[in-house]
Design a protein around this motif. Structure first.
Motif, mmCIF file in Angstrom:
data_model
loop_
_atom_site.group_PDB
_atom_site.id
_atom_site.type_symbol
_atom_site.label_atom_id
_atom_site.label_comp_id
_atom_site.label_asym_id
_atom_site.label_seq_id
_atom_site.Cartn_x
_atom_site.Cartn_y
_atom_site.Cartn_z
ATOM 1 N N THR A 250 11.699 57.324 2.933
ATOM 2 C CA THR A 250 11.099 58.293 4.139
ATOM 3 C C THR A 250 9.832 57.446 5.498
ATOM 4 O O THR A 250 10.358 57.710 5.604
ATOM 5 N N GLU A 251 9.690 56.578 4.548
ATOM 6 C CA GLU A 251 8.550 55.152 4.972
ATOM 7 C C GLU A 251 9.205 54.786 6.217
ATOM 8 O O GLU A 251 10.749 54.906 6.318
ATOM 9 N N THR A 252 8.481 54.766 7.540
ATOM 10 C CA THR A 252 8.855 54.121 8.250
ATOM 11 C C THR A 252 7.628 52.444 9.141
ATOM 12 O O THR A 252 8.369 52.359 9.560
ATOM 13 N N ALA A 253 7.263 52.515 8.196
ATOM 14 C CA ALA A 253 5.629 51.436 8.093
ATOM 15 C C ALA A 253 7.110 50.100 8.451
ATOM 16 O O ALA A 253 7.461 49.578 7.569
ATOM 17 N N LEU A 254 6.589 48.960 9.249
ATOM 18 C CA LEU A 254 6.930 48.098 9.471
ATOM 19 C C LEU A 254 6.877 46.721 8.583
ATOM 20 O O LEU A 254 5.137 46.784 8.072
ATOM 21 N N PRO A 255 7.398 46.598 7.478
ATOM 22 C CA PRO A 255 6.961 45.468 6.222
ATOM 23 C C PRO A 255 6.459 44.118 7.306
ATOM 24 O O PRO A 255 6.120 43.257 9.019
ATOM 25 N N GLU A 256 5.516 43.630 5.985
ATOM 26 C CA GLU A 256 5.281 42.234 6.798
ATOM 27 C C GLU A 256 5.868 40.656 7.446
ATOM 28 O O GLU A 256 7.362 40.867 6.586
ATOM 29 N N SER A 257 5.823 39.923 8.204
ATOM 30 C CA SER A 257 6.393 39.369 8.748
ATOM 31 C C SER A 257 7.769 38.772 8.184
ATOM 32 O O SER A 257 7.050 38.494 6.777
ATOM 33 N N GLY A 258 8.458 38.559 8.427
ATOM 34 C CA GLY A 258 9.425 37.445 7.839
ATOM 35 C C GLY A 258 9.349 35.938 8.341
ATOM 36 O O GLY A 258 7.887 36.272 8.756
ATOM 37 N N PRO A 259 9.363 34.929 7.308
ATOM 38 C CA PRO A 259 9.188 33.686 7.948
ATOM 39 C C PRO A 259 9.979 33.444 9.238
ATOM 40 O O PRO A 259 9.207 32.244 10.013
ATOM 41 N N LYS A 260 10.478 34.021 10.074
ATOM 42 C CA LYS A 260 10.577 33.824 11.263
ATOM 43 C C LYS A 260 10.534 34.638 12.979
ATOM 44 O O LYS A 260 10.964 34.481 13.736
ATOM 45 N N ARG A 261 10.242 35.631 11.825
ATOM 46 C CA ARG A 261 10.248 36.954 12.736
ATOM 47 C C ARG A 261 9.155 37.402 12.837
ATOM 48 O O ARG A 261 8.112 38.164 12.014
ATOM 49 N N ALA A 262 7.918 37.450 14.078
ATOM 50 C CA ALA A 262 6.401 38.051 14.320
ATOM 51 C C ALA A 262 6.734 39.118 14.349
ATOM 52 O O ALA A 262 5.943 40.268 13.637
ATOM 53 N N VAL A 263 7.958 40.175 15.125
ATOM 54 C CA VAL A 263 8.028 41.618 15.016
ATOM 55 C C VAL A 263 9.745 41.574 15.263
ATOM 56 O O VAL A 263 10.571 41.141 15.827
ATOM 57 N N PHE B 34 2.082 55.553 14.250
ATOM 58 C CA PHE B 34 1.854 55.014 15.673
ATOM 59 C C PHE B 34 0.479 54.751 15.825
ATOM 60 O O PHE B 34 0.440 53.887 16.547
ATOM 61 N N HIS B 35 -0.720 55.186 15.493
ATOM 62 C CA HIS B 35 -1.737 54.574 15.080
ATOM 63 C C HIS B 35 -1.604 52.587 14.712
ATOM 64 O O HIS B 35 -2.185 52.064 15.330
ATOM 65 N N ASP B 36 -0.452 52.341 14.234
ATOM 66 C CA ASP B 36 -0.325 51.203 13.807
ATOM 67 C C ASP B 36 0.242 50.629 14.742
ATOM 68 O O ASP B 36 -0.188 49.192 14.148
ATOM 69 N N HIS B 37 1.165 50.822 15.020
ATOM 70 C CA HIS B 37 2.421 50.252 15.879
ATOM 71 C C HIS B 37 2.916 50.266 16.883
ATOM 72 O O HIS B 37 4.250 50.040 17.420
ATOM 73 N N ILE B 38 2.218 51.151 17.589
ATOM 74 C CA ILE B 38 2.282 52.148 19.264
ATOM 75 C C ILE B 38 2.762 50.867 19.758
ATOM 76 O O ILE B 38 3.607 50.668 20.832
ATOM 77 N N GLY B 39 2.151 49.502 19.948
ATOM 78 C CA GLY B 39 1.936 48.967 20.279
ATOM 79 C C GLY B 39 3.387 47.812 20.909
ATOM 80 O O GLY B 39 3.410 47.049 22.007
ATOM 81 N N GLN B 40 4.454 48.263 19.928
ATOM 82 C CA GLN B 40 5.157 47.513 19.496
ATOM 83 C C GLN B 40 6.587 48.540 20.362
ATOM 84 O O GLN B 40 7.778 48.590 20.298
ATOM 85 N N PRO C 84 -5.676 53.588 19.697
ATOM 86 C CA PRO C 84 -4.836 53.242 20.534
ATOM 87 C C PRO C 84 -3.777 53.831 21.295
ATOM 88 O O PRO C 84 -2.812 52.641 22.460
ATOM 89 N N VAL C 85 -3.113 54.747 20.042
ATOM 90 C CA VAL C 85 -2.149 55.655 21.243
ATOM 91 C C VAL C 85 -2.616 55.929 22.117
ATOM 92 O O VAL C 85 -1.761 55.930 23.165
ATOM 93 N N ILE C 86 -3.670 56.300 22.314
ATOM 94 C CA ILE C 86 -3.822 57.215 24.132
ATOM 95 C C ILE C 86 -4.226 55.934 25.031
ATOM 96 O O ILE C 86 -3.361 55.707 26.259
ATOM 97 N N GLU C 87 -4.332 54.687 24.561
ATOM 98 C CA GLU C 87 -4.450 53.229 25.428
ATOM 99 C C GLU C 87 -3.106 53.695 25.987
ATOM 100 O O GLU C 87 -2.831 52.882 27.118
ATOM 101 N N ALA C 88 -2.020 53.157 24.789
ATOM 102 C CA ALA C 88 -0.621 53.504 25.539
ATOM 103 C C ALA C 88 -0.577 53.894 26.496
ATOM 104 O O ALA C 88 0.684 54.380 27.674
ATOM 105 N N LEU C 89 -0.332 55.619 26.079
ATOM 106 C CA LEU C 89 0.159 56.827 26.656
ATOM 107 C C LEU C 89 -0.866 56.812 28.385
ATOM 108 O O LEU C 89 -0.162 56.778 29.322
#
Length: 311
Positions: A150-163, A185-191, A217-222
């Motif tokens: 149920t989680e949607t957190a983006l894990p720590e980046s892999g060795p060749k993948r920043a995002v 969204f507070h953590d990942h809205i920039g992506q 950050p969400v308001i800034e994105a909106l």
């Protein structure tokens, strides 16, 4: 990408360094000597499990097998036990195995391994393989991962993948909306790049906005993604909630006529706190209109506040 010639030369060097004939190596690997000959000439590659078996037999790393690093002459080893026959179901492919080959295999070769893997896939593995897989297989893995978590957190980046790719991140964003996981969204809205996600966030501003925060950050994105009309609608919702910190952040992007409309609404509602917060951005005409509204309502508080501002 694996170079057949490099792998073939590595196998040949390791075999001769260990004093094995092609027939002897073939017997140890449970293959024909013709197969060994094809490996060494670069006409064919061993399958993944056989490469692992070869690395164990010769006591070298998989990187050594694939990249052909300088080979140390080996002292002949005692003849090991033959590699067990593969089961009828074929060699078990694990995510650890796939991860070790990801940087060396082509997209189709890696995808074929992914298709064979029966283990559950999590978001961490999706993150690590995202830049190596085709969109179809990546989408399937993402669905599998989201189906088991149920989680949607983006894990720590892999060795060749920043995002993650925009497609993957947008799907995670839609999943977060379904789960009402506003913290995501507070953590990942920039992506996020899906316009529908931004609209949904604006429609649910009361669920995630912090009324006192002025650097969300969400308001800034909106502000960057929404039309003036939608921003004005969201500002009206914030006014009703009396979320003045968040509203101040939005107000910086609103056109003057939108701020005037907000002021008229606030005056009609007797919301004089709005004028205490935003009087510096309002014209004297707007303040006078608000004063007229306060007088019409016989609202002493509003009259006192607005009279002080107009003096």
């Amino acid at each position: 990408m694996i170079d057949n010639q490099i792998v073939g030369k590595t196998i040949a060097d390791l075999r001769t360094g260990a004093n094995y004939t092609q027939l002897e190596l073939a017997a140890l690997m449970n293959v024909t000597h013709q197969a060994v000959s094809k490996w060494e000439t670069g006409a064919a590659l061993p399958d993944v499990q056989t490469l692992l078996d070869l690395s164990k037999l010769f006591h070298v790393s998989m990187e050594h097998m694939l990249k052909g690093d300088a080979v140390t002459q080996l002292v002949p080893q005692p003849t090991p036990e033959p590699v067990p026959e593969k089961s009828e179901g074929g060699t078990e492919v694990t995510w650890e195995l796939i991860r070790s080959f990801a940087a060396f295999l082509g997209t189709e070769q890696l995808g074929a391994l992914v298709d064979r893997c029966k283990q559950p896939c999590d978001l961490g593995m999706v993150r690590e393989l995202a830049c190596f897989l085709d969109e179809r297989r990546l989408g399937r893995l993402l669905n599998d991962a989201l189906g088991t978590r149920t989680e949607t957190a983006l894990p720590e980046s892999g060795p060749k993948r920043a995002v993650l790719s925009p497609n993957v991140t947008n799907r995670l964003a839609r999943r977060a909306l379904e789960n009402e996981d506003w913290e995501w969204f507070h953590d990942h809205i920039g992506q996020v790049a899906d316009p529908d996600v931004f609209v949904s966030l604006a429609d649910h501003v009361e669920e995630w906005a912090d009324g006192d925060a002025e650097d969300c950050p969400v308001i800034e994105a909106l502000k960057a993604q929404l039309s003036d009309e939608r921003l004005t609608t969201m500002a009206n919702a914030l006014l009703e909630l009396e979320y003045y910190g968040t509203l101040r952040q939005v107000a910086a992007k609103l056109p003057p006529e939108a701020m005037t409309a907000l002021a008229h609404r606030a005056a009609n509602d007797g919301n004089w706190a709005f004028f205490e917060e935003f009087r510096e951005g309002l014209s004297s005409e707007t303040l006078n209109d608000a004063l007229d509204s306060a007088i019409a309502q016989d609202d002493d508080e509003g009259i006192d506040i607005l009279t002080a501002y107009l003096e």
